[in-house]
Scaffold this motif. Structure first.
Motif, mmCIF file in Angstrom:
data_model
loop_
_atom_site.group_PDB
_atom_site.id
_atom_site.type_symbol
_atom_site.label_atom_id
_atom_site.label_comp_id
_atom_site.label_asym_id
_atom_site.label_seq_id
_atom_site.Cartn_x
_atom_site.Cartn_y
_atom_site.Cartn_z
ATOM 1 N N GLN A 194 21.649 -22.000 -8.946
ATOM 2 C CA GLN A 194 21.519 -20.813 -9.773
ATOM 3 C C GLN A 194 22.076 -21.048 -11.181
ATOM 4 O O GLN A 194 21.499 -20.594 -12.173
ATOM 5 N N GLU A 227 29.440 -17.438 -16.118
ATOM 6 C CA GLU A 227 29.755 -16.789 -14.840
ATOM 7 C C GLU A 227 29.262 -17.622 -13.665
ATOM 8 O O GLU A 227 29.943 -17.756 -12.641
ATOM 9 N N ALA A 228 28.054 -18.215 -13.826
ATOM 10 C CA ALA A 228 27.532 -19.063 -12.751
ATOM 11 C C ALA A 228 28.429 -20.282 -12.547
ATOM 12 O O ALA A 228 28.741 -20.659 -11.398
ATOM 13 N N LYS A 280 31.611 -19.212 -10.885
ATOM 14 C CA LYS A 280 31.419 -18.984 -9.453
ATOM 15 C C LYS A 280 31.360 -20.307 -8.699
ATOM 16 O O LYS A 280 31.905 -20.435 -7.592
ATOM 17 N N THR A 330 18.002 -19.865 -19.913
ATOM 18 C CA THR A 330 18.617 -19.434 -21.166
ATOM 19 C C THR A 330 18.114 -20.268 -22.340
ATOM 20 O O THR A 330 17.728 -19.741 -23.392
ATOM 21 N N THR A 382 19.912 -20.832 -14.478
ATOM 22 C CA THR A 382 20.338 -19.908 -15.530
ATOM 23 C C THR A 382 20.414 -20.622 -16.869
ATOM 24 O O THR A 382 19.963 -20.098 -17.901
ATOM 25 N N SER A 422 24.914 -21.710 -5.639
ATOM 26 C CA SER A 422 25.499 -21.352 -6.932
ATOM 27 C C SER A 422 25.206 -22.422 -7.974
ATOM 28 O O SER A 422 24.928 -22.115 -9.142
ATOM 29 N N GLN A 435 27.069 -15.876 -21.219
ATOM 30 C CA GLN A 435 27.987 -15.307 -20.229
ATOM 31 C C GLN A 435 27.472 -15.525 -18.814
ATOM 32 O O GLN A 435 28.259 -15.791 -17.885
ATOM 33 N N ASN A 436 26.138 -15.409 -18.632
ATOM 34 C CA ASN A 436 25.570 -15.663 -17.302
ATOM 35 C C ASN A 436 25.805 -17.108 -16.886
ATOM 36 O O ASN A 436 26.142 -17.389 -15.723
ATOM 37 N N LEU A 450 24.816 -12.782 -23.846
ATOM 38 C CA LEU A 450 24.662 -12.415 -22.442
ATOM 39 C C LEU A 450 24.195 -13.610 -21.619
ATOM 40 O O LEU A 450 24.687 -13.841 -20.500
ATOM 41 N N ALA A 451 23.265 -14.387 -22.185
ATOM 42 C CA ALA A 451 22.787 -15.568 -21.461
ATOM 43 C C ALA A 451 23.918 -16.576 -21.278
ATOM 44 O O ALA A 451 24.087 -17.166 -20.195
#
Length: 759
Positions: free
Chosen positions: A343, A58-59, A62, A351, A347, A340, A54-55, A51-52
């Motif tokens: 972020q 995803e960041a 983005k 993580t 992240t 972004s 993936q974050n 999940l980390a």
């Protein structure tokens, strides 16, 4: 004597060790606790790590998307420049082909700007591998160069040039905005500010801007068609109205879109408010001038020069709003990209920090669990080998600490149990011997020898033996007392039998006497009840007499009321008749007055006749009238005489009626007095009757009370008789009980004779 050697056996048993079975453990069973914790932490940490990651992905995605959107904004900015300058080129080319050389010197500069901006779009889309955008921009550039050649060669007219440039703008350049927004992901942005700005710079301003800007070139075209007369014919009016409506509708849509964007956020308001204000002011100026000077006028009030003077300000405001919106889009995207990127970095750092913290925490937790478990395992192995002094140090307060404390307590308990088991074995042997001796004593006691006593020892059996010795001694005392009491019961039961015989004879005599008294009371009660019934009948008769006297009194009272009403009516009639007599006297006075008037009228008629006779022929007619008047006076006198006679007769009759009414009034008064006297006598009779009825009621009530008293006395005598009978039955039962008691006492003496009691 029963053998009791098997009653109690030693509980000490040799320790049996449980042997481990064959090694059939699973994979997890072969792992150590630390390895299991590491495996569990890895398995549980994988979803969080995934999940980390993936974050982070995803960041970064983005950030890449926003950077692609920034590339799209740069393409839109370059395309905007080409579109704006294409509109200038359209106006300059139209003027040049119309013979107006104004602006022709700027045409080359405008063309160069369009070609440069389109080439920029081509180069950037090629570097970004956006093939659709590259091909569309190349097609727009080719078409633009072709139109430039045709204008320079004069191969097309001004209207054809305007139409061709308009088609280029509408069909090639304007759709390219949508392609850029789609291919660079601008239209998919989730940011509300970006979405509003993308709508402005890719849809509203590119599509509506050229249409709104056509107000200048379209108005100039219409004005050129009017010629020297400047008279607005029907065709020109329709065309000018249509051009104005279309351009104004586009202007309103642009203003509405800008206003909606202003309300999205304070940042957009600061960036777009000046451009919005300039566009509204310039639009009001040019659209107001065209409407008043051409659309609403029968003769054109403006010239092409007037319109061309307003076009630069309006075009600058229109293009300025487009530029400000595009710049605001770039600024917003840059800010979003920076956020972004920050972020994404945070992240990634969080993580990595989380994974490192989790690994360190897992290692620390594993060591805090495995170390106490290792110590506990070693101590348990020593304990299983017979070392009862093995102990585990307690270093934690968790479940492992509780387990260590429990192990230490268990080891201590095992050691104490071992010592206690040996001591209990010795005590059990002594107890077995003492139990054998005590059983011999208890057998003698069971056979009736209450003089035997057991030996009291210091073990647990000593208390039991002491208690049984005490119980045996007390039992001896009790049995002795029972023997004495049994003798007393025997003599007492004989005395009870004699007494119950006497009581039985007395209760029989009491029951017979009570029965005789009951019969006498019933006879007395019947006679008194008959007397009470007669008194009740007398009271009823007195009540009926009282009721009759009350009804007679009520009738007399009603008669008095009726006579009182008659008296009032007679008095009223007398007053009315007297008033009628007074009215007749007044009528007599009126009749006398009429008679006097008749006499005077007769005299006047006679005088008139005399005067008419003296007047001769001229008074003949008047004489006739005088005769008629005299005759009327005679008739009136005769009628008056009859009326007087009639009134006298009426007065005489009224006087007779008055006399009769007065006589009736006196008779009514006398009858009223007689009726009043009768009512008073009836009232006195009623009072006497009421007293008589009250006395009869009192006599009846007293008689009833006597009856009730006699009946209660009869009931009491009956109850006495029943009690006497019950007493007789109870005495018989008591006699039977005394007989049974005597028999039981004899049996008890026989049973106690087998016991040997202490002295």
């Amino acid at each position: 004597m029963t053998d009791t050697s098997s009653v109690s056996q030693s509980t000490a048993q040799p320790t049996q060790r449980i042997k481990a079975g064959p090694n059939q453990t699973s994979f997890l069973g072969r792992l150590s606790v630390g390895q299991k914790l590491a495996l569990a932490g890895s398995v549980l940490g994988l979803p969080f790590a995934w999940l980390a990651i993936q974050n982070v992905v995803e960041a970064n995605r983005k950030v890449a998307q926003i950077e692609q959107e920034i590339q799209g904004q740069q393409l839109i900015d370059a395309l905007r420049v080409s579109q704006n300058n294409t509109q200038f080129v359209r106006l300059s080319s139209t003027n040049l082909l119309s013979g107006n050389a104004a602006g022709a010197q700027d045409l080359a500069t405008q063309r160069q700007s369009v070609q440069t901006s389109l080439q920029t779009v081509i180069d950037r889309s090629q570097s970004l591998e956006l093939t659709d955008i590259q091909q569309a921009a190349q097609s727009a550039l080719n078409r633009f160069n072709e139109l430039a050649s045709q204008v320079d060669e004069g191969a097309i007219s001004a209207a054809q040039a305007q139409q061709a440039y308009t088609e280029l703008l509408n069909n090639v350049i304007t759709p390219l905005y949508g392609t850029i927004a789609k291919d660079t992901m601008l239209e998919l942005s989730e940011n509300l500010e970006v979405a509003e700005l993308v709508n402005l710079v890719t849809t509203v301003l590119p599509q509506e801007g050229p249409q709104a800007g056509s107000i200048g070139s379209g108005t100039v075209t219409v004005l050129n068609k009017l010629g020297e007369t400047r008279e607005v014919n029907e065709t020109a009016a329709i065309e000018s109205q249509l051009r104005w409506d279309n351009a104004n509708a586009s202007q309103q849509r642009i203003e509405q879109a800008l206003a909606e964007a202003l309300t999205t956020s304070p940042a957009l308001d600061r960036q777009l408010r000046p451009a919005y204000t300039d566009l509204v002011d310039a639009g009001d100026a040019i659209f107001g001038t065209v409407r008043t000077g051409l659309v609403d006028a029968e003769v054109a009030q403006i010239t092409p020069s007037d319109v061309q003077a307003l076009i630069p300000d309006y075009a600058a405001a229109l293009f300025g709003s487009f530029e400000q919106a595009t710049t605001a889009l770039g600024t917003t995207l840059e800010q979003e990209a920076q956020q972004s990127r920050t972020q994404a970095l945070l992240t990634a750092l969080l993580t990595a920090l989380g994974l490192a913290t989790a690994a360190g925490l897992l290692h620390f937790i594993s060591r805090s669990i495995t170390n106490p478990l290792t110590q506990l395992t070693g101590a348990a192995r020593n304990l299983s080998q017979g070392n009862l002094g093995a102990r585990v140090p307690v270093t934690t307060q968790d479940e492992l600490g509780t387990l260590s404390q429990t192990f230490n307590l268990a080891a201590t308990q095992l050691e104490a149990n071992e010592r206690r088991a040996e001591q209990e074995r010795l005590e059990q042997e002594r107890l077995q011997n003492n139990i054998g001796q005590f059983l011999d004593v208890t057998m003698d006691i069971a056979e009736g020898d209450l003089t035997k006593r057991g030996v009291v020892t210091e073990d647990v059996l000593g208390n039991v033996v002491d208690s049984i010795n005490l119980m045996t001694e007390e039992l001896g005392y009790v049995l002795g007392d029972i023997q004495k009491a049994s003798g007393s019961v025997t003599s007492g039961s004989q005395a009870v039998l004699a007494t119950t015989s006497q009581i039985q004879e007395g209760t029989a005599m009491t029951a017979a006497e009570a029965q005789r008294v009951t019969q006498q009371v019933q006879e007395l009660s019947a006679s008194i009840r008959q007397m009470a019934e007669q008194a009740q009948a007398s009271a009823d008769a007195a009540r009926q007499a009282l009721l009759a006297s009350q009804q007679g009194q009520e009738a007399v009272t009603g008669t008095l009321d009726g006579m009182q009403n008659i008296r009032r009516e007679v008095q009223g009639v007398a007053k009315s008749i007297k008033g009628l007599g007074d009215r007749s006297l007044e009528i007599q006075e009126i009749v006398d007055t009429i008679s006097s008037i008749a006499r005077q009228t007769n005299l006047l008629a006679l005088n008139a006749t005399i005067e008419a006779a003296g007047a001769g022929e001229a008074g003949g007619r008047f004489s006739i009238v005088a005769d008629e008047v005299r005759k009327l006076a005679d008739n009136s006198a005769a009628a008056t005489g009859r009326i007087a006679t009639l009134i006298q007769n009426i007065q005489s009759e009224i006087q007779d009626v008055v006399v009769n009414v007065e006589e009736s009034t006196r008779e009514v008064e006398q009858g009223y007095r007689v009726a009043g006297t009768a009512g008073e006598r009836l009232r006195q009779i009623g009072d006497l009757t009421q007293q008589s009825a009250q006395l009869a009621e009192n006599i009846s009530s007293a008689t009833q009370q006597q009856v009730q008293g006699i009946e209660q006395m009869g009931s009491a005598v009956q109850q006495i008789a029943q009690i006497a009978q019950q007493s007789e039955q109870s005495v018989q039962q008591g006699r039977a009980a005394a007989d049974q008691l005597q028999r039981l006492a004899d049996q008890l003496n026989a049973s106690l004779s087998r016991f040997r009691l202490p002295n």
